[in-house]
Design a protein around this motif. Structure first.
Motif, short mmCIF file in Angstrom:
data_model
loop_
_atom_site.label_atom_id
_atom_site.label_comp_id
_atom_site.label_asym_id
_atom_site.label_seq_id
_atom_site.Cartn_x
_atom_site.Cartn_y
_atom_site.Cartn_z
N ARG A 40 0.83 -1.20 0.00
CA ARG A 40 0.00 0.00 0.00
C ARG A 40 0.87 1.26 0.00
O ARG A 40 1.99 1.24 0.50
CB ARG A 40 -0.88 0.04 1.24
CG ARG A 40 -1.98 -0.98 1.27
CD ARG A 40 -2.74 -0.87 2.57
NE ARG A 40 -3.92 -1.70 2.58
CZ ARG A 40 -4.70 -1.84 3.64
NH1 ARG A 40 -4.45 -1.21 4.76
NH2 ARG A 40 -5.76 -2.61 3.57
N PRO A 41 0.33 2.38 -0.49
CA PRO A 41 1.07 3.65 -0.41
C PRO A 41 1.37 4.06 1.03
O PRO A 41 2.35 4.73 1.30
CB PRO A 41 0.14 4.66 -1.08
CG PRO A 41 -0.76 3.84 -1.94
CD PRO A 41 -0.90 2.52 -1.25
N SER A 42 0.50 3.67 1.97
CA SER A 42 0.71 3.93 3.40
C SER A 42 0.83 2.58 4.10
O SER A 42 -0.14 2.05 4.62
CB SER A 42 -0.47 4.72 3.99
OG SER A 42 -0.61 5.95 3.35
N PRO A 43 2.05 1.98 4.09
CA PRO A 43 2.20 0.62 4.60
C PRO A 43 2.00 0.53 6.11
O PRO A 43 2.16 1.51 6.83
CB PRO A 43 3.63 0.26 4.22
CG PRO A 43 4.33 1.57 4.11
CD PRO A 43 3.31 2.54 3.62
N PRO A 44 1.64 -0.68 6.59
CA PRO A 44 1.43 -0.85 8.02
C PRO A 44 2.74 -0.90 8.80
O PRO A 44 3.79 -1.22 8.26
CB PRO A 44 0.71 -2.20 8.10
CG PRO A 44 1.13 -2.94 6.89
CD PRO A 44 1.36 -1.88 5.83
N ALA A 45 2.64 -0.56 10.09
CA ALA A 45 3.77 -0.65 11.01
C ALA A 45 3.21 -0.96 12.38
O ALA A 45 2.03 -0.74 12.66
CB ALA A 45 4.55 0.66 11.03
N LYS A 46 4.06 -1.47 13.25
CA LYS A 46 3.64 -1.75 14.62
C LYS A 46 4.83 -1.52 15.54
O LYS A 46 5.95 -1.95 15.23
CB LYS A 46 3.14 -3.19 14.76
CG LYS A 46 2.59 -3.51 16.13
CD LYS A 46 1.93 -4.87 16.18
CE LYS A 46 1.30 -5.10 17.54
NZ LYS A 46 0.57 -6.38 17.58
N VAL A 47 4.58 -0.81 16.65
CA VAL A 47 5.60 -0.64 17.68
C VAL A 47 5.02 -1.19 18.98
O VAL A 47 3.83 -1.05 19.25
CB VAL A 47 6.02 0.84 17.86
CG1 VAL A 47 6.76 1.34 16.64
CG2 VAL A 47 4.85 1.74 18.16
N SER A 48 5.89 -1.85 19.76
CA SER A 48 5.47 -2.44 21.03
C SER A 48 6.57 -2.22 22.06
O SER A 48 7.75 -2.16 21.72
CB SER A 48 5.25 -3.95 20.89
OG SER A 48 4.24 -4.22 19.96
N LYS A 49 6.15 -2.16 23.32
CA LYS A 49 7.13 -2.00 24.41
C LYS A 49 6.47 -2.47 25.70
O LYS A 49 5.29 -2.21 25.93
CB LYS A 49 7.53 -0.54 24.52
CG LYS A 49 8.56 -0.20 25.56
CD LYS A 49 9.98 -0.43 25.13
CE LYS A 49 10.41 0.46 23.99
NZ LYS A 49 11.78 0.35 23.63
N THR A 50 7.25 -3.15 26.55
CA THR A 50 6.81 -3.43 27.91
C THR A 50 7.34 -2.31 28.77
O THR A 50 8.55 -2.07 28.82
CB THR A 50 7.32 -4.80 28.40
OG1 THR A 50 6.83 -5.81 27.51
CG2 THR A 50 6.85 -5.09 29.81
N ASN A 73 10.26 4.55 29.14
CA ASN A 73 9.49 5.12 30.25
C ASN A 73 7.98 5.18 29.97
O ASN A 73 7.22 5.65 30.80
CB ASN A 73 10.01 6.51 30.61
CG ASN A 73 9.79 7.54 29.52
OD1 ASN A 73 9.21 7.25 28.47
ND2 ASN A 73 10.24 8.76 29.77
N GLY A 74 7.55 4.70 28.78
CA GLY A 74 6.13 4.68 28.44
C GLY A 74 5.64 5.89 27.68
O GLY A 74 4.46 5.97 27.35
#
Length: 170
Positions: free
Chosen positions: A28-38, A153-154
């Motif tokens: 897609r022109p605006s591709p997906p992304a994902k960020v995660s953190k504990t 630090n969230g």
């Protein structure tokens, strides 16, 4: 002969529908992304979103000041937390939320909406779980592609153009 033609037509229809349903979102022109953190509280937080680009356009043309914005592109941006957290001091129960914003010149409203699995432009304020206001700042660099970051630090940062908006998750 008619039955064979009809069978071929129906089979072709199902195959074409199946291939479009399996669309590769990374193309897609605006591709997906994902960020995660504990974060320090032990909660795992994540943001699943699509990344629009400025492509020479003004930020205000894509995320209009004073209007609800889907905070990304395509499907609704999904904010998920594994435990109850405090967002800017206000409680947000564990779960998945559609993340919307209302951009402002000096302040943005961050909206956590109970309906998360939907196209991004579908928004009902009656489904809001939480709203918080945060200051908008200027970034030291210009960011072409909309980006989320989660610090240890969230602090969750949204960066686009010369704007940086941060909200605290504890």
């Amino acid at each position: 002969m008619k039955k064979l033609f009809l069978l071929t037509l129906v089979t072709g229809l199902f195959l074409s529908l199946g291939s479009s349903a399996q669309q590769d979102k990374s193309k897609r022109p605006s591709p997906p992304a994902k960020v995660s953190k504990t974060i320090a509280s032990g909660a795992e937080i994540s943001v699943d979103y699509s990344r629009p680009s400025l492509k020479g356009r003004a930020l205000s043309a894509l995320a209009p000041v004073g209007k609800v914005w889907r905070t990304g592109a395509n499907e609704a941006t999904v904010f998920e937390t594994s435990k109850d957290v405090k967002i800017e001091g206000k409680t947000l129960p564990a779960g998945k939320y559609g993340l919307y914003t209302i951009p402002g010149d000096d302040e943005w409203t961050i909206i956590f909406n109970k309906t998360w699995k939907q196209w991004g432009t579908v928004y009902k304020d009656s489904e809001d779980a939480l709203r918080v206001n945060v200051k908008a700042g200027k970034s030291s660099e210009n960011t072409e592609v909309f980006t989320f970051d989660i610090a240890d630090n969230g602090n969750v940062s949204m960066m686009w153009a010369d704007t940086k908006v941060v909200f605290k998750v504890r």
